[in-house]
Scaffold this motif. Structure first.
Motif, PDB file in Angstrom:
ATOM      1  N   TRP A  46       1.041  -1.261   0.016  1.00 52.32           N
ATOM      2  CA  TRP A  46       0.180   0.000   0.141  1.00 52.32           C
ATOM      3  C   TRP A  46       0.849   1.269  -0.006  1.00 52.32           C
ATOM      4  O   TRP A  46       0.715   2.221  -0.937  1.00 52.32           O
ATOM      5  N   CYS A  50       0.936   4.089  -2.933  1.00 55.76           N
ATOM      6  CA  CYS A  50       0.768   5.373  -2.597  1.00 55.76           C
ATOM      7  C   CYS A  50       1.729   6.129  -2.905  1.00 55.76           C
ATOM      8  O   CYS A  50       1.704   7.678  -2.809  1.00 55.76           O
ATOM      9  N   GLN A  61       4.218   6.041   9.885  1.00 51.62           N
ATOM     10  CA  GLN A  61       3.331   4.731   9.806  1.00 51.62           C
ATOM     11  C   GLN A  61       3.901   3.748  11.056  1.00 51.62           C
ATOM     12  O   GLN A  61       3.092   3.196  11.646  1.00 51.62           O
ATOM     13  N   TRP A  95      -1.631   1.058   7.730  1.00 53.66           N
ATOM     14  CA  TRP A  95      -2.302   1.464   6.457  1.00 53.66           C
ATOM     15  C   TRP A  95      -2.865   2.874   6.733  1.00 53.66           C
ATOM     16  O   TRP A  95      -2.894   3.503   5.509  1.00 53.66           O
ATOM     17  N   PHE A  96      -3.196   3.211   7.737  1.00 55.30           N
ATOM     18  CA  PHE A  96      -3.898   4.641   7.590  1.00 55.30           C
ATOM     19  C   PHE A  96      -2.972   5.587   8.206  1.00 55.30           C
ATOM     20  O   PHE A  96      -2.110   5.354   9.184  1.00 55.30           O
ATOM     21  N   ALA A 100      -6.227   9.709  10.734  1.00 56.73           N
ATOM     22  CA  ALA A 100      -7.160   8.783  10.336  1.00 56.73           C
ATOM     23  C   ALA A 100      -7.109   7.585  11.380  1.00 56.73           C
ATOM     24  O   ALA A 100      -8.202   7.089  11.538  1.00 56.73           O
ATOM     25  N   THR A 101      -6.004   7.207  11.666  1.00 60.13           N
ATOM     26  CA  THR A 101      -6.092   6.120  12.682  1.00 60.13           C
ATOM     27  C   THR A 101      -6.859   6.367  14.111  1.00 60.13           C
ATOM     28  O   THR A 101      -7.539   5.807  14.673  1.00 60.13           O
ATOM     29  N   MET A 104     -10.360   6.336  13.509  1.00 61.29           N
ATOM     30  CA  MET A 104     -10.643   4.892  13.495  1.00 61.29           C
ATOM     31  C   MET A 104     -11.039   4.339  14.965  1.00 61.29           C
ATOM     32  O   MET A 104     -11.975   3.861  15.080  1.00 61.29           O
ATOM     33  N   ALA A 144     -12.573   0.521  10.492  1.00 58.84           N
ATOM     34  CA  ALA A 144     -11.902   0.506   9.295  1.00 58.84           C
ATOM     35  C   ALA A 144     -12.497   0.480   8.012  1.00 58.84           C
ATOM     36  O   ALA A 144     -12.089   1.284   6.977  1.00 58.84           O
ATOM     37  N   LEU A 147     -13.569   3.964   7.233  1.00 58.56           N
ATOM     38  CA  LEU A 147     -12.459   4.789   6.669  1.00 58.56           C
ATOM     39  C   LEU A 147     -12.113   4.478   5.336  1.00 58.56           C
ATOM     40  O   LEU A 147     -11.783   5.463   4.290  1.00 58.56           O
ATOM     41  N   LEU A 148     -12.050   3.127   4.776  1.00 60.15           N
ATOM     42  CA  LEU A 148     -11.886   2.790   3.491  1.00 60.15           C
ATOM     43  C   LEU A 148     -12.973   3.318   2.623  1.00 60.15           C
ATOM     44  O   LEU A 148     -12.545   4.098   1.636  1.00 60.15           O
ATOM     45  N   ARG A 151     -13.484   7.987   1.724  1.00 58.55           N
ATOM     46  CA  ARG A 151     -12.961   8.676   0.677  1.00 58.55           C
ATOM     47  C   ARG A 151     -13.680   8.626  -0.624  1.00 58.55           C
ATOM     48  O   ARG A 151     -13.675   9.717  -1.441  1.00 58.55           O
TER      49      ARG A 151
END
Length: 157
Positions: A46, A50, A61, A95-96, A100-101, A104, A144, A147-148, A151
């Motif tokens: 990921w 990105c 991260q 991942w986030f 965003a974490t 979540m 989660a 959040l996915l 967007r």
């Protein structure tokens, strides 16, 4: 275009793994190490898809995931959470972004309260003995997944 397809495939794979985590946690109150390892192992792909830079991107991260894992490992040691839940949270933090974490985790806490109430009510209505085991993986997975999907939903707002 192929980068977009690869990112979408990774998001789809993560979504599928989260659904599997929810179902297995609901049925057996276990989130397998293999599933958690797969979620964690897909995170570097990921990052690559990105274009996340090594510094500070990937470092942040990893630090975020470590902090989340340690914080929830403390809750595990106090008997408040299962080990699979802690590992899933740590893997998802890979991942986030950290903001965003945090979102979540807040959403997970609210959803976890709902899951707890439903589980306790069901436990009492069926007159089961002992303490109910809360399938917290459901709350983690739904937060989660939110959040996915956020967007993609918010682009229409």
């Amino acid at each position: 275009m192929t980068g977009d397809i690869f990112r979408m495939a990774l998001i789809g794979a993560l979504a599928l793994l989260l659904i599997v985590a929810s179902v297995t946690d609901l049925r057996s109150r276990i989130i397998s190490n293999r599933l958690n390892l797969t979620v964690a192992a897909l995170a570097p792909l990921w990052w690559l898809a990105c274009g996340l830079p090594l510094w500070p991107g990937i470092a942040v991260q990893l630090l975020t995931a470590l902090i989340v894992f340690i914080a929830f490992a403390v809750l595990f040691s106090l008997g408040c959470m299962g080990g699979g839940d802690v590992k899933l949270l740590g893997a998802l933090a890979l991942w986030f972004p950290w903001q965003a974490t945090l979102s979540m985790l807040m959403l997970m806490a609210v959803l976890g309260g709902v899951v707890t109430i439903v589980t306790v009510v069901h436990h009492r209505m069926t007159r089961r003995l002992g303490q109910p085991q809360i399938p917290y993986g459901i709350a983690i997975s739904f937060a989660a997944l939110w959040l996915l999907g956020e967007r993609y939903i918010n682009q229409f707002a």
